[in-house]
Scaffold this active site. Structure first.
Site, short mmCIF file in Angstrom:
data_model
loop_
_atom_site.label_atom_id
_atom_site.label_comp_id
_atom_site.label_asym_id
_atom_site.label_seq_id
_atom_site.Cartn_x
_atom_site.Cartn_y
_atom_site.Cartn_z
N ASP A 1 -6.69 -79.40 -70.17
CA ASP A 1 -7.48 -80.30 -71.00
C ASP A 1 -7.91 -81.51 -70.16
OD1 ASP A 1 -8.65 -81.63 -73.09
OD2 ASP A 1 -6.83 -81.79 -74.31
N ASP B 1 -14.16 -79.11 -73.06
CA ASP B 1 -13.28 -79.68 -72.02
C ASP B 1 -11.84 -79.17 -72.09
OD1 ASP B 1 -12.46 -80.95 -74.35
OD2 ASP B 1 -12.00 -82.82 -73.31
N GLU B 2 -11.65 -78.00 -72.68
CA GLU B 2 -10.29 -77.58 -72.98
C GLU B 2 -10.21 -76.05 -73.03
OE1 GLU B 2 -7.67 -77.99 -77.03
OE2 GLU B 2 -9.41 -79.26 -76.76
MG LIG Z 1 -9.81 -83.36 -73.53
#
Ligand SMILES: [Mg+2]
Length: 402
Positions: free
Chosen positions: A13, A103-104
């Site tokens: 993350d 983003d993960e």
């Molecule tokens: Mg994040």
């Protein structure tokens, strides 16, 4: 349920993603509190978070909490490019990558020991490569289950790595506050705290029945399972999905064309929100109708570019609906469905330029607000006029896949 074996699931993350990209691209912002988005906070750097600023917070409140913050407008093309580069690194590191958002991601690194090393080594390398090649801080949690890996990456932040060994799971989990559990939001936390349940250990000592009566059936069971470290979900390759869809059956007696449009808005919102949550985009908008006599038709239109933007999908679906209007008015309508297919195979993909940044920004902010404060927090004006029933219907748990 006993999940055997080693800790081979990684949850990776990026830290304060949008804000970190801004700090990377403008050296003057490094080390300073940075807020992305002036109206609603889309992201806050850790320096701003130290003052209590959070995503989805109103801009005025954020500025009061942190008067020294630098407020920057979002640069979506930079975020998309950074995300692509990071996911390329993820896919090089593991055969199975499940994108959770821009983003993960979860990575399953089981069976890679001889080629790539132990999971902790792979995780450390991942962080180093993202830092060196993309210039962004990445936190990684490593554990046997997705839930533990996700909680571990949260505990590792910012810019950290945390491995939860199989024999250290309870020792890690039980002292954490209940809100650290995946899916336990502010409202649930409040209810639990009011009963003196503050830590995951407190939660684990309550029976499932107690939690169900306190939180409702689904949430109670979910909380009970996670507190007892039961999470059988596997990491699934994101590529598998070919369409996102949702549909709604309508009463026979209905339906004015205007109220049909309101239903269409709600359907498009659900579909595109789920696409954005998964970081996916698609090219073909599909409208499904079932007439009063229960015959069905499907109409579709393929766009020149993949999209996950509500406005684009809605405009296309409206065009298809308008073309069917004479038939609808003649025959009546009993079901309407919307799907987006032709899903981009590359994984994370957010459409940006064609709608202009404002639409994309609005979508992202709405998603964040709903995630934080619950489905009812934001709704479209067209739905508000319809009153709470349809607005509530807009976000019940699971979507129906068309
Ligand atoms: Mg994040």
């Amino acid at each position: 349920v006993f999940v055997s074996g080693e800790a081979t699931i990684l949850h990776a993350d990026l830290d304060a993603f949008f804000a970190s990209v801004e700090q990377r691209d403008d050296p003057r912002l490094r080390g300073r509190p940075v807020i992305v988005g002036g109206g609603v906070v889309m992201a806050a750097s850790y320096e701003a978070r130290a003052h209590g600023v959070r995503s989805a917070m109103g801009g005025a409140r954020a500025r009061r909490l942190c008067p020294d913050a630098v407020i920057v407008e979002p640069h979506f093309s930079a975020y998309v490019e950074a995300s692509r580069a990071v996911f390329d690194i993820f896919r090089n590191a593991a055969p199975v990558v499940e994108a959770m958002s821009i983003d993960e991601a979860f990575l399953d690194v089981s069976g890679l020991e001889r080629i790539s090393g132990r999971p902790a080594e792979i995780a450390a390398r991942l962080r180093r490569e993202v830092r060196e090649q993309v210039g962004l801080p990445l936190s990684v949690g490593v554990a046997r289950t997705k839930h533990l890996a996700k909680v571990a990456s949260g505990a590792a932040k910012p810019d950290g790595l945390l491995v939860v060994p199989p024999d250290g799971e309870e020792a890690f989990l039980h002292p954490l506050p209940v809100e650290a559990l995946w899916g336990v939001g502010p409202k649930t936390t409040e209810k639990l705290n009011a009963r003196g349940i503050r830590t995951v250990g407190d939660l684990a000592r309550r029976s499932e029945g107690t939690l169900v009566s306190l939180l409702g059936r689904a949430s109670g069971r979910h909380a009970h399972a996670l507190a007892h470290n039961r999470d059988p979900r596997r990491v699934e390759r994101t590529r598998g999905r070919r369409s996102f869809g949702s549909q709604c059956a309508l009463g026979r007696s209905t339906t004015s064309f205007e109220s049909l449009d309101v239903t269409l808005i709600a359907l498009v919102d659900r579909v595109t929100r789920r696409m954005r949550a998964k970081g996916r985009a698609g090219r073909t908008v599909v409208l499904r109708l079932r007439y009063g006599d229960y015959t069905r038709i499907t109409r579709s239109r393929t766009l020149p570019f993949p999209t996950a933007a509500s406005e684009t999908v809605l405009a296309t679906a409206r065009g298809l609906l308008a073309a069917a209007r004479p038939d609808i008015e003649r025959r009546g309508i009993t079901l309407v469905g919307v799907a987006v297919s032709g899903i981009d195979g590359a994984g994370v993909q957010l459409e940006l330029p064609l709608d202009g940044p404002d639409t994309a920004a609005l979508d992202l902010v709405l998603d964040q607000v709903r995630e934080r404060f619950g489905p009812g927090a934001v709704t479209r004006a067209g739905l508000l006029r319809r009153g709470p029933r349809l607005a509530a219907w807009l976000f019940p748990g699971e979507d129906h896949d068309v």
